[in-house]
Design a protein around this motif. Structure first.
Motif, PDB file in Angstrom:
ATOM      1  N   ILE A 188       0.856  -1.182   0.000  1.00 31.54           N
ATOM      2  CA  ILE A 188       0.000   0.000   0.000  1.00 31.54           C
ATOM      3  C   ILE A 188       0.900   1.242   0.000  1.00 31.54           C
ATOM      4  N   PRO A 189       0.533   2.287  -0.724  1.00 35.68           N
ATOM      5  CA  PRO A 189       1.396   3.477  -0.752  1.00 35.68           C
ATOM      6  C   PRO A 189       1.435   4.182   0.601  1.00 35.68           C
ATOM      7  N   SER A 190       2.575   4.721   0.908  1.00 34.42           N
ATOM      8  CA  SER A 190       2.683   5.674   2.017  1.00 34.42           C
ATOM      9  C   SER A 190       2.375   7.057   1.464  1.00 34.42           C
ATOM     10  N   GLY A 195      -0.958  14.219   2.225  1.00 34.93           N
ATOM     11  CA  GLY A 195      -1.771  13.211   1.561  1.00 34.93           C
ATOM     12  C   GLY A 195      -1.343  12.896   0.143  1.00 34.93           C
ATOM     13  N   LYS A 196      -0.119  13.234  -0.195  1.00 37.32           N
ATOM     14  CA  LYS A 196       0.382  13.002  -1.537  1.00 37.32           C
ATOM     15  C   LYS A 196       1.208  11.708  -1.594  1.00 37.32           C
ATOM     16  N   LEU A 197       1.114  11.012  -2.743  1.00 36.71           N
ATOM     17  CA  LEU A 197       1.967   9.861  -2.977  1.00 36.71           C
ATOM     18  C   LEU A 197       3.430  10.295  -2.935  1.00 36.71           C
ATOM     19  N   ILE A 198       4.294   9.384  -2.495  1.00 33.88           N
ATOM     20  CA  ILE A 198       5.723   9.679  -2.383  1.00 33.88           C
ATOM     21  C   ILE A 198       6.475   8.887  -3.444  1.00 33.88           C
ATOM     22  N   SER A 200       9.628   7.005  -4.769  1.00 36.59           N
ATOM     23  CA  SER A 200      10.856   6.398  -4.255  1.00 36.59           C
ATOM     24  C   SER A 200      11.964   6.462  -5.294  1.00 36.59           C
ATOM     25  N   GLY A 201      11.570   6.692  -6.547  1.00 42.07           N
ATOM     26  CA  GLY A 201      12.504   6.863  -7.648  1.00 42.07           C
ATOM     27  C   GLY A 201      11.823   7.676  -8.734  1.00 42.07           C
ATOM     28  N   PHE A 202      12.512   7.900  -9.831  1.00 45.01           N
ATOM     29  CA  PHE A 202      11.916   8.713 -10.898  1.00 45.01           C
ATOM     30  C   PHE A 202      10.639   8.093 -11.456  1.00 45.01           C
ATOM     31  N   ASN A 203      10.533   6.766 -11.397  1.00 46.10           N
ATOM     32  CA  ASN A 203       9.350   6.105 -11.951  1.00 46.10           C
ATOM     33  C   ASN A 203       8.783   5.033 -11.020  1.00 46.10           C
ATOM     34  N   SER A 204       8.901   5.267  -9.726  1.00 46.76           N
ATOM     35  CA  SER A 204       8.380   4.297  -8.754  1.00 46.76           C
ATOM     36  C   SER A 204       7.791   5.006  -7.537  1.00 46.76           C
ATOM     37  N   ILE A 205       6.776   4.380  -6.950  1.00 47.75           N
ATOM     38  CA  ILE A 205       6.048   4.927  -5.806  1.00 47.75           C
ATOM     39  C   ILE A 205       6.503   4.228  -4.533  1.00 47.75           C
ATOM     40  N   PHE A 206       6.680   4.998  -3.469  1.00 39.72           N
ATOM     41  CA  PHE A 206       7.059   4.403  -2.177  1.00 39.72           C
ATOM     42  C   PHE A 206       5.873   3.617  -1.620  1.00 39.72           C
ATOM     43  N   MET A 207       6.108   2.345  -1.384  1.00 36.77           N
ATOM     44  CA  MET A 207       5.055   1.461  -0.873  1.00 36.77           C
ATOM     45  C   MET A 207       5.532   0.791   0.410  1.00 36.77           C
ATOM     46  N   ASN A 208       4.589   0.405   1.256  1.00 37.25           N
ATOM     47  CA  ASN A 208       4.924  -0.396   2.425  1.00 37.25           C
ATOM     48  C   ASN A 208       3.965  -1.588   2.512  1.00 37.25           C
ATOM     49  N   PRO A 209       4.378  -2.687   3.149  1.00 37.70           N
ATOM     50  CA  PRO A 209       3.475  -3.832   3.304  1.00 37.70           C
ATOM     51  C   PRO A 209       2.208  -3.416   4.034  1.00 37.70           C
ATOM     52  N   ASP A 210       1.083  -4.053   3.691  1.00 39.49           N
ATOM     53  CA  ASP A 210      -0.196  -3.618   4.255  1.00 39.49           C
ATOM     54  C   ASP A 210      -0.523  -4.243   5.610  1.00 39.49           C
ATOM     55  N   GLY A 211       0.478  -4.813   6.283  1.00 41.50           N
ATOM     56  CA  GLY A 211       0.280  -5.321   7.641  1.00 41.50           C
ATOM     57  C   GLY A 211      -0.210  -6.752   7.666  1.00 41.50           C
ATOM     58  N   HIS A 212      -0.143  -7.371   8.862  1.00 45.60           N
ATOM     59  CA  HIS A 212      -0.573  -8.776   8.930  1.00 45.60           C
ATOM     60  C   HIS A 212      -2.066  -8.930   8.688  1.00 45.60           C
ATOM     61  N   THR A 337      -2.619   3.937  11.436  1.00 44.99           N
ATOM     62  CA  THR A 337      -1.663   4.891  10.875  1.00 44.99           C
ATOM     63  C   THR A 337      -0.453   5.061  11.783  1.00 44.99           C
ATOM     64  N   ALA A 338       0.709   5.065  11.168  1.00 47.84           N
ATOM     65  CA  ALA A 338       1.948   5.324  11.911  1.00 47.84           C
ATOM     66  C   ALA A 338       2.690   6.480  11.256  1.00 47.84           C
ATOM     67  N   LYS A 339       3.027   7.487  12.047  1.00 54.31           N
ATOM     68  CA  LYS A 339       3.844   8.587  11.528  1.00 54.31           C
ATOM     69  C   LYS A 339       5.290   8.110  11.453  1.00 54.31           C
ATOM     70  N   LYS A 340       5.876   8.253  10.275  1.00 55.81           N
ATOM     71  CA  LYS A 340       7.218   7.719  10.051  1.00 55.81           C
ATOM     72  C   LYS A 340       8.082   8.703   9.265  1.00 55.81           C
ATOM     73  N   LYS A 341       9.381   8.553   9.447  1.00 57.98           N
ATOM     74  CA  LYS A 341      10.321   9.222   8.567  1.00 57.98           C
ATOM     75  C   LYS A 341      10.495   8.328   7.340  1.00 57.98           C
ATOM     76  N   ILE A 342      10.264   8.901   6.163  1.00 57.20           N
ATOM     77  CA  ILE A 342      10.300   8.123   4.930  1.00 57.20           C
ATOM     78  C   ILE A 342      11.323   8.746   3.985  1.00 57.20           C
ATOM     79  N   VAL A 343      12.141   7.899   3.381  1.00 57.61           N
ATOM     80  CA  VAL A 343      13.122   8.390   2.413  1.00 57.61           C
ATOM     81  C   VAL A 343      12.488   8.326   1.025  1.00 57.61           C
ATOM     82  N   GLY A 344      12.272   9.499   0.425  1.00 56.42           N
ATOM     83  CA  GLY A 344      11.672   9.580  -0.892  1.00 56.42           C
ATOM     84  C   GLY A 344      12.440  10.525  -1.788  1.00 56.42           C
TER      85      GLY A 344
END
Length: 447
Positions: A188-190, A195-198, A200-212, A337-344
């Motif tokens: 799922i996107p972070s 509220g904007k998509l992040i 992770s690269g020029f042509n990729s979206i930062f995603m995280n696993p959607d949890g257990h 929801t978890a507030k996180k530092k994200i590298v984008g």
């Protein structure tokens, strides 16, 4: 608005949801890279993401009280009930109606380990990995009950390939490869704080696993749920990778689940102390059962000793219940929801920014059940989490618990253990004989 043949409907949707910033590096991309970005965007449910962000503050809905549960047996009547449950559970297992479901998407970074957490060496003497112990327990149950037990393993996008290679290298730890199903969980996107998509690269979206909680959806989308139905599996034994003491195939637990025709059954153990950071089982005002995470517990109830039924993340799921939940393709569980530092990617460079990660918790399916069971277990016999590099819930504490349980097992057989012995490891594949002689060494391995 940009344009690309065959993808204009996706591009239009991105603009409609005000996420067109994801195309800011469009002119730098070749056609293949543009297609990769558009394909990734096509899989994102932008309306769902918008809804999650607008409701990103999770809160407990209504009043609740401590949940009822089946306590450890204290008298003959209760012991007889446990024996009855055990016989019913054994019958269910022998009929081939049970599968094991391991959630193993995590990395070992908190343990200072580079790789899937399941590859972490936890054997006190042998150094066997968590994956090895879990697989051997399933092998032991297959032998004991003369049955084939499907073994499902949910990985993550980050560790799926390495986990798959590891199982092949280890020849599936003696299991039939046809019975081992590995599949990655969904992503799922972070979002950033606006509220904007992040990117992770020029042509990729930062995603995280959607949890257990996403494990139930992944069963459906991977096709594994249909396979289980074909095999006439009725019950799924759910557990997490970081608990080497878990009883994967427990006939008593299965028996209570069957006796009560439960949609979900759960194990519970007593909290070590009131402020322990663990979710607890509760009963909501509408008489539904659920779990409140320690981070979501209202301040007026935090530390209340009445809320002592902790969640070790061990469950049984009825397959038909999972099927009903996933009919629409995605389980409608709340997102936490978890507030996180994200590298984008910001201004063409990798930069740390404030953002939000979203995930579902599998126990949020509990309030959706018509019937459920909660069974008390002893912490020292079934729970030794490996979460921290040192201290509590660490490899050292887990190994101590494993040794203590193995020592207890040997002593129950009347076997003498020399004083010099400090660490004991017993393979799940071994049946302990009463005439075994323990060597006078610090480390003892029985395999």
């Amino acid at each position: 608005m940009i344009s690309f043949k065959g993808y204009d409907d996706i591009i239009e949707r991105i603009y409609r949801f005000n996420q067109e910033h994801v195309f800011q590096y469009w002119d730098r991309l070749n056609d293949g890279e543009k297609i990769e970005l558009l394909e990734e965007l096509s899989k994102i449910d932008l309306q769902m993401i918008k809804d999650i962000f607008s409701q990103k503050t999770y809160s407990i809905d209504g009043e609740f009280s401590p949940a009822p549960y089946i306590s450890l047996p204290k008298n003959e009547n209760e012991k007889n009930l446990f024996k009855k449950a055990e016989q019913i559970g054994i019958k269910h297992i022998k009929e081939g109606k049970l599968a094991a479901f391991l959630v193993a998407g995590g990395q070992g970074s908190r343990l200072g380990f580079n790789g899937p957490k399941g590859k972490f060496p936890i054997g006190p003497v042998s150094g066997k990995t968590l994956f090895h112990f879990h697989a051997e327990k399933i092998r032991a149950s297959e032998k004991k009950y003369n049955v084939s037990i499907p073994f499902l393993i949910m990985t993550s996008r980050d560790n799926h390939e390495e986990t798959s290679i590891f199982f092949k290298e280890q020849k599936y730890f003696g299991l039939n490869p046809d019975n081992v199903n590995l599949f990655p969980q969904n992503m799922i996107p972070s979002l950033d704080r606006d509220g904007k998509l992040i990117l992770s690269g020029f042509n990729s979206i930062f995603m995280n696993p959607d949890g257990h909680g996403g494990s139930l959806t992944a069963l459906k989308t991977s096709g594994v749920l249909d396979k289980l139905k074909e095999l006439k599996i009725d019950t799924l034994s759910y557990f997490q990778v970081d608990n080497p003491l878990v009883k994967i195939i427990d006939p008593v637990f299965v028996g209570f689940h069957i006796m009560n025709t439960a949609d979900i059954s759960s194990k519970t153990l007593q909290k070590s102390y009131p402020e322990e950071k663990t979710g607890v089982f509760v009963k909501f005002a509408g008489h539904t059962i659920g779990i409140v995470e320690y981070s979501d517990m209202p301040k007026d109830k935090s530390g209340n000793t009445s809320y002592s039924a902790a969640n070790p993340a061990i469950h049984l799921f009825n397959i038909q219940f999972i099927s009903k939940l996933t009919d629409s393709g995605r389980v409608k569980l709340p997102y936490h929801t978890a507030k996180k530092k994200i590298v984008g990617l910001v201004d063409g460079k990798q930069k740390e920014l404030d953002g939000y990660k979203f995930e579902q918790f599998v126990f949020d399916a509990l309030p959706l059940t018509e019937k459920n069971v909660i069974l008390e277990i002893l912490r020292g016999e079934e729970f030794a989490p490996v979460k921290n590099a040192s201290g509590q819930d660490s490899p050292d504490s887990a190994k101590e618990l494993m040794t203590a349980l193995n020592r207890k097992l040997l002593e129950s057989k009347g076997i003498t253990i020399p004083d010099k012995v400090k660490e004991i490891e017993i393979s799940p594949l071994i049946d302990i004989a009463k005439n075994i002689i323990i060597p006078n060494t610090e480390k003892v391995l029985i395999s």
